[in-house]
Design a protein around this motif. Structure first.
Motif, PDB file in Angstrom:
ATOM      1  N   CYS A   7       2.273   1.618  -3.401  1.00 15.73           N
ATOM      2  CA  CYS A   7       1.193   2.005  -4.319  1.00 15.73           C
ATOM      3  C   CYS A   7       0.880   3.499  -4.196  1.00 15.73           C
ATOM      4  O   CYS A   7       0.590   4.172  -5.184  1.00 15.73           O
ATOM      5  N   ASP A   8       0.966   4.021  -2.963  1.00 14.29           N
ATOM      6  CA  ASP A   8       0.649   5.432  -2.727  1.00 14.29           C
ATOM      7  C   ASP A   8       1.626   6.373  -3.423  1.00 14.29           C
ATOM      8  O   ASP A   8       1.245   7.493  -3.808  1.00 14.29           O
TER       9      ASP A   8
ATOM     10  N   GLY B 112       0.812  -1.209   0.000  1.00  7.21           N
ATOM     11  CA  GLY B 112       0.000   0.000   0.000  1.00  7.21           C
ATOM     12  C   GLY B 112       0.848   1.261   0.000  1.00  7.21           C
ATOM     13  O   GLY B 112       0.532   2.238  -0.697  1.00  7.21           O
ATOM     14  N   ARG B 113       1.934   1.263   0.791  1.00  5.74           N
ATOM     15  CA  ARG B 113       2.825   2.427   0.821  1.00  5.74           C
ATOM     16  C   ARG B 113       3.487   2.647  -0.534  1.00  5.74           C
ATOM     17  O   ARG B 113       3.619   3.783  -1.005  1.00  5.74           O
TER      18      ARG B 113
ATOM     19  N   ARG C  85      -1.885  -2.931  -6.801  1.00  8.80           N
ATOM     20  CA  ARG C  85      -3.160  -2.774  -6.086  1.00  8.80           C
ATOM     21  C   ARG C  85      -3.784  -4.129  -5.774  1.00  8.80           C
ATOM     22  O   ARG C  85      -4.383  -4.319  -4.706  1.00  8.80           O
TER      23      ARG C  85
END
Length: 255
Positions: free
Chosen positions: A60-61, A57-58, A106
């Motif tokens: 992806c951000d 997630g990090r 994702r």
């Protein structure tokens, strides 16, 4: 020194400074081999390179848009040497060469979070179901509703108790307004319609105690802390994630 001379010392810079800095920070914390991560994402198999949903997630951000990555993608297409790049571009290069890198990342995030999200949602739905069952099964609440129905029709429409076929129903807002309707003369100060309803209930059921009401409606207390608006938002996000996964499966089949 000139920019060209500096680039020859530290490597070619193909990403904007802020983008490169954010990527470098995240990759430094992940401490993973990006070539192995690219292999894992190519197969959509997280076991090839273990990365948690939070770590994915990090990444992806901070993952850049295709437009920002295009110069680096062109560099990879030309088959130029990775050692000619700056450190962060060199790390990102194996991932840039992977088709649909962003969506694949994702999917890794979703695969790691989905079970927990569904478990939390199902737990909340279970609490709401228990609360609804408690409300349906409560004999005390049913008696209260009967008294309010009779009172509501008598006050607003003059309907007598015997004429039940002419009675009109009431909504939840009516229940909330019971405390707002106060008597001009009463047994004590602040006497309102809710007090009257309780008095009528105790006349019908003199054995009633507050503890029993608490037991009948116990599941409602836990359910009252659940935000229905937040649940609707979470369900909308889950539906969006589901649609995204279906779309990616279609793309993968056609690839």
């Amino acid at each position: 020194p000139t920019r060209r001379a500096t680039s020859s010392l530290i490597g070619l810079e193909l990403l904007p400074h802020s983008v490169a800095q954010n990527l470098a920070i995240v990759l430094a914390k992940l401490r993973i081999d990006t070539a192995q991560l690219a292999a894992a994402l190519a197969q959509l198999d997280p076991t090839v390179c273990m990365i948690s949903a939070e770590e994915a997630g990090r990444l992806c951000d901070v993952w850049p848009t295709p437009e920002l990555l295009q110069p680096l993608a062109d560099y990879a297409t030309r088959g130029q040497e990775p050692r000619g790049l700056r450190d962060v571009e060199r790390q990102v290069l194996p991932l840039v060469s992977l088709p649909r890198m962003g969506p694949r990342l994702r999917l890794v995030v979703l695969s790691g979070r989905l079970d927990d999200q569904v478990a939390e949602m199902m737990g909340q739905l279970s609490q709401l179901q228990h609360a609804c069952k408690g409300l349906r099964d409560s004999s005390i609440l049913r008696d209260v509703m009967t008294i309010v129905l009779v009172l509501f029709n008598y006050v607003n429409f003059g309907t007598e108790t015997a004429a039940r076929e002419d009675m009109k129903g009431f909504d939840v807002q009516t229940l909330l307004r019971l405390q707002e309707t106060r008597a001009t003369r009463s047994q004590f100060s602040g006497f309102n319609m809710l007090h009257f309803v309780v008095m009528q209930l105790l006349r019908q059921r003199p054995e009633l105690c507050i503890k029993r009401l608490g037991l009948e409606l116990d599941p409602v207390h836990a359910a009252a802390r659940i935000s229905l608006a937040r649940m609707r938002q979470d369900l909308a996000l889950l539906r969006g994630d589901h649609a995204f996964v279906r779309s990616e499966l279609q793309e993968h089949r056609h690839a």
